[in-house]
Write an enzyme that holds these catalytic residues in place. Sequence first.
Site, PDB file in Angstrom:
ATOM      1  CB  CYS A 161       6.665  -2.407  -9.342  1.00 18.20           C
ATOM      2  SG  CYS A 161       4.876  -2.530  -9.448  1.00 18.20           S
TER       3      CYS A 161
HETATM    4  C1  LIG Z   1      -2.447   8.649  -4.255  1.00 15.98           C
HETATM    5  C2  LIG Z   1      -1.888   8.551  -2.793  1.00 15.98           C
HETATM    6  C3  LIG Z   1      -0.537   9.430  -2.663  1.00 15.98           C
HETATM    7  C4  LIG Z   1      -2.902   9.401  -2.168  1.00 15.98           C
HETATM    8  O1  LIG Z   1      -2.282   9.095  -0.441  1.00 15.98           O
HETATM    9  P1  LIG Z   1      -3.489   8.800   0.453  1.00 15.98           P
HETATM   10  O2  LIG Z   1      -4.063   7.588   0.067  1.00 15.98           O
HETATM   11  O3  LIG Z   1      -2.753   8.993   1.777  1.00 15.98           O
HETATM   12  O4  LIG Z   1      -4.448  10.012   0.548  1.00 15.98           O
HETATM   13  P2  LIG Z   1      -6.201   9.844   0.429  1.00 15.98           P
HETATM   14  O5  LIG Z   1      -6.875   8.839   0.717  1.00 15.98           O
HETATM   15  O6  LIG Z   1      -6.539  11.163   1.001  1.00 15.98           O
HETATM   16  O7  LIG Z   1      -6.331  10.140  -1.223  1.00 15.98           O
HETATM   17  C5  LIG Z   1      -6.110  11.533  -1.902  1.00 15.98           C
HETATM   18  C6  LIG Z   1      -6.762  11.373  -3.273  1.00 15.98           C
HETATM   19  O8  LIG Z   1      -6.248  10.294  -3.852  1.00 15.98           O
HETATM   20  C7  LIG Z   1      -7.470   9.478  -4.562  1.00 15.98           C
HETATM   21  N1  LIG Z   1      -6.667   8.218  -4.704  1.00 15.98           N
HETATM   22  C8  LIG Z   1      -6.026   7.559  -4.029  1.00 15.98           C
HETATM   23  N2  LIG Z   1      -5.336   6.248  -4.481  1.00 15.98           N
HETATM   24  C9  LIG Z   1      -5.894   6.303  -5.931  1.00 15.98           C
HETATM   25  C10 LIG Z   1      -5.946   5.400  -6.853  1.00 15.98           C
HETATM   26  N3  LIG Z   1      -5.541   4.071  -6.773  1.00 15.98           N
HETATM   27  N4  LIG Z   1      -6.609   5.779  -8.111  1.00 15.98           N
HETATM   28  C11 LIG Z   1      -7.196   6.972  -8.155  1.00 15.98           C
HETATM   29  N5  LIG Z   1      -7.154   7.889  -6.805  1.00 15.98           N
HETATM   30  C12 LIG Z   1      -6.672   7.581  -5.937  1.00 15.98           C
HETATM   31  C13 LIG Z   1      -8.232   9.448  -3.601  1.00 15.98           C
HETATM   32  O9  LIG Z   1      -9.732   8.941  -3.942  1.00 15.98           O
HETATM   33  C14 LIG Z   1      -8.347  11.018  -3.095  1.00 15.98           C
HETATM   34  O10 LIG Z   1      -9.147  11.680  -3.781  1.00 15.98           O
HETATM   35  P3  LIG Z   1      -9.867  12.908  -3.223  1.00 15.98           P
HETATM   36  O11 LIG Z   1      -8.885  13.904  -2.965  1.00 15.98           O
HETATM   37  O12 LIG Z   1     -10.705  13.635  -4.825  1.00 15.98           O
HETATM   38  O13 LIG Z   1     -10.708  12.451  -2.338  1.00 15.98           O
HETATM   39  C15 LIG Z   1      -1.583   7.019  -2.412  1.00 15.98           C
HETATM   40  O14 LIG Z   1      -2.970   6.565  -2.045  1.00 15.98           O
HETATM   41  C16 LIG Z   1      -0.516   6.442  -3.114  1.00 15.98           C
HETATM   42  O15 LIG Z   1       0.352   6.464  -3.396  1.00 15.98           O
HETATM   43  N6  LIG Z   1      -1.394   5.363  -3.843  1.00 15.98           N
HETATM   44  C17 LIG Z   1      -0.633   4.635  -4.708  1.00 15.98           C
HETATM   45  C18 LIG Z   1      -0.499   3.155  -4.277  1.00 15.98           C
HETATM   46  C19 LIG Z   1      -0.020   2.225  -5.388  1.00 15.98           C
HETATM   47  O16 LIG Z   1      -0.663   1.808  -6.200  1.00 15.98           O
HETATM   48  N7  LIG Z   1       1.368   1.943  -5.739  1.00 15.98           N
HETATM   49  C20 LIG Z   1       1.707   0.962  -6.670  1.00 15.98           C
HETATM   50  C21 LIG Z   1       2.277   1.793  -7.943  1.00 15.98           C
HETATM   51  S1  LIG Z   1       2.515   0.466  -9.165  1.00 15.98           S
HETATM   52  C22 LIG Z   1       4.474   0.620  -9.128  1.00 15.98           C
HETATM   53  O17 LIG Z   1       5.153   1.073  -8.231  1.00 15.98           O
HETATM   54  C23 LIG Z   1       4.848   0.018 -10.431  1.00 15.98           C
HETATM   55  C24 LIG Z   1       6.257   0.573 -10.792  1.00 15.98           C
HETATM   56  O18 LIG Z   1       6.979   1.202  -9.992  1.00 15.98           O
HETATM   57  O19 LIG Z   1       6.616   0.273 -11.646  1.00 15.98           O
END
Ligand SMILES: CC(C)(COP(=O)(O)OP(=O)(O)OC[C@H]1O[C@@H](n2cnc3c(N)ncnc32)[C@H](O)[C@@H]1OP(=O)(O)O)[C@@H](O)C(=O)NCCC(=O)NCCSC(=O)CC(=O)O
Length: 311
Positions: A161
């Site tokens: 990213c």
């Molecule tokens: C996945 C989400 C939409 C979930 O939203 P919230 O965190 O508000 O919700 P929450 O805590 O209730 O989580 C909902 C469910 O998602 C799961 N969960 C959350 N993050 C996770 C992860 N990184 N890997 C695996 N599972 C994940 C939780 O365990 C939960 O499971 P359950 O429901 O079973 O309990 C968010 O956390 C998010 O956007 N995370 C990604 C952030 C990230 O790493 N971004 C960088 C991307 S790299 C990038 O950007 C590269 C590029 O662009 O080229």
Amino acid sequence: MGSSGGAAARRHAAMLGIGTANPTGILGPQDVFADNLFRVTNSDHLPELKEKLKRICEKSGIEKRHFHLTEETLAAHPELLDRELPSLDTRVDMTADAVPKLAQCAAAKAIAEWGRPAADITHLVFSTYSTCQAPSADLRLATLLGLRATVSRTMLSLHGCYGGGRALSLAKELAENNRGARVLVACSEMTLVCFGAPDGGNIVGHTLFGDGAGAVVVGAGPFLDGERRPIFEMVSATQTTIPRTEHALGMRVSGGGIDFHLAIQVPTLVGQNVERCLVDAFHGNGNARWNELFWAVHPGGRPILDKITRC
Ligand SMILES: CC(C)(COP(=O)(O)OP(=O)(O)OC[C@H]1O[C@@H](n2cnc3c(N)ncnc32)[C@H](O)[C@@H]1OP(=O)(O)O)[C@@H](O)C(=O)NCCC(=O)NCCSC(=O)CC(=O)O
């Protein structure tokens, strides 16, 4: 970055044209994404995983994404859905053409806004993690656009990213240190390189990533006849790496394409460190009023933006 402004715009590099492009493919909008994904990947026998994907889609804050892949392409290439089958060749072949072509669409818009012929571009910086072969996407883009044979090309691969930020920073240095340079920056990404049937490991990537390209023409004054007024002045560009976070984000090329790893702690790590990074970027000026500056954030997900808003 700051908005354009008179004499200062002649000292610093500036953005002279901006363009973006997206393909139109399957699977959106986000509220029907899980149903569509599970149908086209024959995964409806995994109802719990589908429910989890629906939950995550709702929390993502994303309305729609664009994809190059079509249902017909998936039907013709079962290896894209079966991790047991090698699919790297298919993915490399498909992206070799598609990634530079998407970049061409964005670049043509940026060049049109800039107002000069493509042959006046002196440098090209191309960032992608969606292709891996040589001759690489930068040369193909240069040919598609009709850039001059002497254009100085730089390819940034697998930066993830932060590739876009690094490419702009490099363009600023090139423009300010080479009188008359006009640098085309192009970034183009396709999820085709990592797309697969949903499993526990790739479900968050399936929720967040889409396909798109962006391009910018960067140059420093004196400005040429026909060039549009600078859009953004590029005042400063820096990079800060948060120590001991190598485990948090990763990509690995495998026989089945590129595997992503996104640690659950990423939003927290960003929230804990963004202020320190801004202080570094503004050379220790910890009193800066961040909301009075113009700055852009890579939207790596809603919780990341939430953490930055609260900092
Ligand atoms: C996945 C989400 C939409 C979930 O939203 P919230 O965190 O508000 O919700 P929450 O805590 O209730 O989580 C909902 C469910 O998602 C799961 N969960 C959350 N993050 C996770 C992860 N990184 N890997 C695996 N599972 C994940 C939780 O365990 C939960 O499971 P359950 O429901 O079973 O309990 C968010 O956390 C998010 O956007 N995370 C990604 C952030 C990230 O790493 N971004 C960088 C991307 S790299 C990038 O950007 C590269 C590029 O662009 O080229």
